[in-house]
Design a protein around this motif. Sequence first.
Motif, PDB file in Angstrom:
ATOM      1  N   VAL A 117       0.847  -1.183   0.000  1.00 46.06           N
ATOM      2  CA  VAL A 117       0.000   0.000   0.000  1.00 46.06           C
ATOM      3  C   VAL A 117       0.886   1.237   0.000  1.00 46.06           C
ATOM      4  N   GLU A 118       0.750   2.046  -1.002  1.00 51.30           N
ATOM      5  CA  GLU A 118       1.601   3.217  -1.126  1.00 51.30           C
ATOM      6  C   GLU A 118       1.108   4.358  -0.231  1.00 51.30           C
ATOM      7  N   GLY A 119       2.052   5.129   0.268  1.00 53.50           N
ATOM      8  CA  GLY A 119       1.708   6.306   1.044  1.00 53.50           C
ATOM      9  C   GLY A 119       1.516   6.069   2.520  1.00 53.50           C
ATOM     10  N   ILE A 120       1.503   4.792   2.949  1.00 53.23           N
ATOM     11  CA  ILE A 120       1.410   4.480   4.372  1.00 53.23           C
ATOM     12  C   ILE A 120       2.684   3.725   4.730  1.00 53.23           C
ATOM     13  N   ASN A 121       3.660   4.432   5.291  1.00 53.66           N
ATOM     14  CA  ASN A 121       4.974   3.856   5.516  1.00 53.66           C
ATOM     15  C   ASN A 121       5.286   3.725   7.000  1.00 53.66           C
ATOM     16  N   ASP A 122       6.293   2.921   7.294  1.00 52.97           N
ATOM     17  CA  ASP A 122       6.816   2.770   8.655  1.00 52.97           C
ATOM     18  C   ASP A 122       5.725   2.354   9.639  1.00 52.97           C
ATOM     19  N   THR A 123       4.824   1.485   9.196  1.00 51.23           N
ATOM     20  CA  THR A 123       3.749   1.004  10.064  1.00 51.23           C
ATOM     21  C   THR A 123       4.126  -0.360  10.608  1.00 51.23           C
ATOM     22  N   SER A 124       4.365  -0.426  11.907  1.00 52.13           N
ATOM     23  CA  SER A 124       4.798  -1.685  12.516  1.00 52.13           C
ATOM     24  C   SER A 124       3.646  -2.489  13.103  1.00 52.13           C
ATOM     25  N   HIS A 125       2.557  -1.805  13.516  1.00 53.97           N
ATOM     26  CA  HIS A 125       1.436  -2.501  14.138  1.00 53.97           C
ATOM     27  C   HIS A 125       0.127  -1.843  13.713  1.00 53.97           C
ATOM     28  N   ILE A 126      -0.898  -2.663  13.494  1.00 49.39           N
ATOM     29  CA  ILE A 126      -2.252  -2.193  13.208  1.00 49.39           C
ATOM     30  C   ILE A 126      -3.229  -3.054  13.999  1.00 49.39           C
ATOM     31  N   ALA A 127      -4.264  -2.422  14.553  1.00 44.46           N
ATOM     32  CA  ALA A 127      -5.316  -3.164  15.254  1.00 44.46           C
ATOM     33  C   ALA A 127      -6.637  -2.444  15.039  1.00 44.46           C
ATOM     34  N   ILE A 128      -7.724  -3.220  14.970  1.00 40.17           N
ATOM     35  CA  ILE A 128      -9.060  -2.666  14.747  1.00 40.17           C
ATOM     36  C   ILE A 128      -9.953  -3.097  15.897  1.00 40.17           C
ATOM     37  N   ALA A 129     -10.519  -2.132  16.613  1.00 41.76           N
ATOM     38  CA  ALA A 129     -11.388  -2.413  17.747  1.00 41.76           C
ATOM     39  C   ALA A 129     -12.775  -2.847  17.273  1.00 41.76           C
ATOM     40  N   GLY A 130     -13.559  -3.385  18.197  1.00 39.82           N
ATOM     41  CA  GLY A 130     -14.895  -3.850  17.860  1.00 39.82           C
ATOM     42  C   GLY A 130     -15.824  -2.749  17.392  1.00 39.82           C
ATOM     43  N   ASN A 131     -15.540  -1.512  17.762  1.00 41.53           N
ATOM     44  CA  ASN A 131     -16.351  -0.383  17.321  1.00 41.53           C
ATOM     45  C   ASN A 131     -15.882   0.203  15.988  1.00 41.53           C
ATOM     46  N   GLY A 132     -14.918  -0.445  15.338  1.00 41.33           N
ATOM     47  CA  GLY A 132     -14.450  -0.024  14.030  1.00 41.33           C
ATOM     48  C   GLY A 132     -13.297   0.952  14.030  1.00 41.33           C
ATOM     49  N   ALA A 135      -6.227   1.710  15.155  1.00 46.15           N
ATOM     50  CA  ALA A 135      -4.999   2.281  15.717  1.00 46.15           C
ATOM     51  C   ALA A 135      -3.814   1.711  14.956  1.00 46.15           C
ATOM     52  N   ALA A 136      -2.811   2.558  14.720  1.00 45.02           N
ATOM     53  CA  ALA A 136      -1.610   2.123  14.003  1.00 45.02           C
ATOM     54  C   ALA A 136      -0.390   2.758  14.640  1.00 45.02           C
ATOM     55  N   VAL A 137       0.677   1.987  14.747  1.00 43.71           N
ATOM     56  CA  VAL A 137       1.951   2.496  15.257  1.00 43.71           C
ATOM     57  C   VAL A 137       2.834   2.792  14.064  1.00 43.71           C
ATOM     58  N   GLN A 138       3.226   4.049  13.931  1.00 42.32           N
ATOM     59  CA  GLN A 138       4.109   4.476  12.856  1.00 42.32           C
ATOM     60  C   GLN A 138       5.292   5.209  13.480  1.00 42.32           C
ATOM     61  N   GLY A 139       6.460   4.592  13.409  1.00 37.34           N
ATOM     62  CA  GLY A 139       7.627   5.161  14.063  1.00 37.34           C
ATOM     63  C   GLY A 139       7.428   5.170  15.570  1.00 37.34           C
ATOM     64  N   ASP A 140       7.583   6.326  16.184  1.00 42.78           N
ATOM     65  CA  ASP A 140       7.393   6.443  17.626  1.00 42.78           C
ATOM     66  C   ASP A 140       6.062   7.102  17.961  1.00 42.78           C
TER      67      ASP A 140
END
Length: 340
Positions: A117-132, A135-140
Amino acid sequence: MELIAFGFNAHGQLSPSTNPSEIPEDIRIPQIIASASDSLRVLFTGWSDTLLEIDGSLHILGAASANTQLTIPSTHLSPITSAFGDHTGLKGVTTITQAIHLLQHYGTKQVCFGQRVEGINDTSHIAIAGNGVVAAVQGDEVLVYRSFSAFLLKNARQRWALAGGGVMGLYANEGGFVVLTREYGGRVITWGDARHEHLGRETTAEAPAGAPGIVDALDGIAIARVGSGGWCSAAVSAERDLYVWGGAGGDVLAGRGEVELVQEFEEVDGVSVGDGHVVAWAGGKLWGIGQGENGQLGREGGRWRREWREIEGVCRHGKMIRDVVCGGWSTLVVCQRQGV
């Protein structure tokens, strides 16, 4: 190595079949669903899909594969670090290069992970809560998005810096998130919906529910592993103590939102949390508490188990537990023969 599973299976996400009438809605007796010579990882298990990495090959089971098991081409991917999805199923994966690849469907029985996926860089973690919420960790930094569509559009509604030398894990539950940072050997931070007192901390004007806040009861304790799901979370310390907070389905697993040290075990190897059940492994045995009506706590689970009880019939004949991953209403256990 073997993967043993039990619990909700209505979409064939644990035990698939080309004949839908042969798919049992629940698996109450633990059964082997996969085996491997060298490596076996459960990358994702959700309401309708399960993604496995078996000896380096990717396999998807459940609704995304038309209730069967499919092998997904992965030669264009760097090594996968994690997978993410929501109640609708698997969405994509992150790789060691911190790239994102989304699941794509071609017809009813062809799936693959697309190009980076272009334009979304340095993403180490992604999670989706039950309410939609995403959250994503990008760098620090941790970024929060109103929806997965907003994430793809890079339209973050909140952004916070995280101290402590990086993130070891990001976990979603029904109404929020838990982050395990490297600070102090493992520090737990939570935020999200304040209902059901599942954040494990007091919320104030200075530390509101909607912003990342330190779980004070665990501060100063090096945490090695975290699990979260439904309205409950759990953590295992480096000293192998087990802590639980929150509840499930109106039944409280811990004390009114307070973090509780589980006294039943002297040492715990790990923990995982589903939408209403918690599974820990200790002393070579598997233990569970919470909701069990779909078989996610084994054949003796029952509707609600208020006390920790051993889940029998899982790792036998000299095998030891390597990992446990709870889906919403299911449990998957990776076992390996001792000495291997």
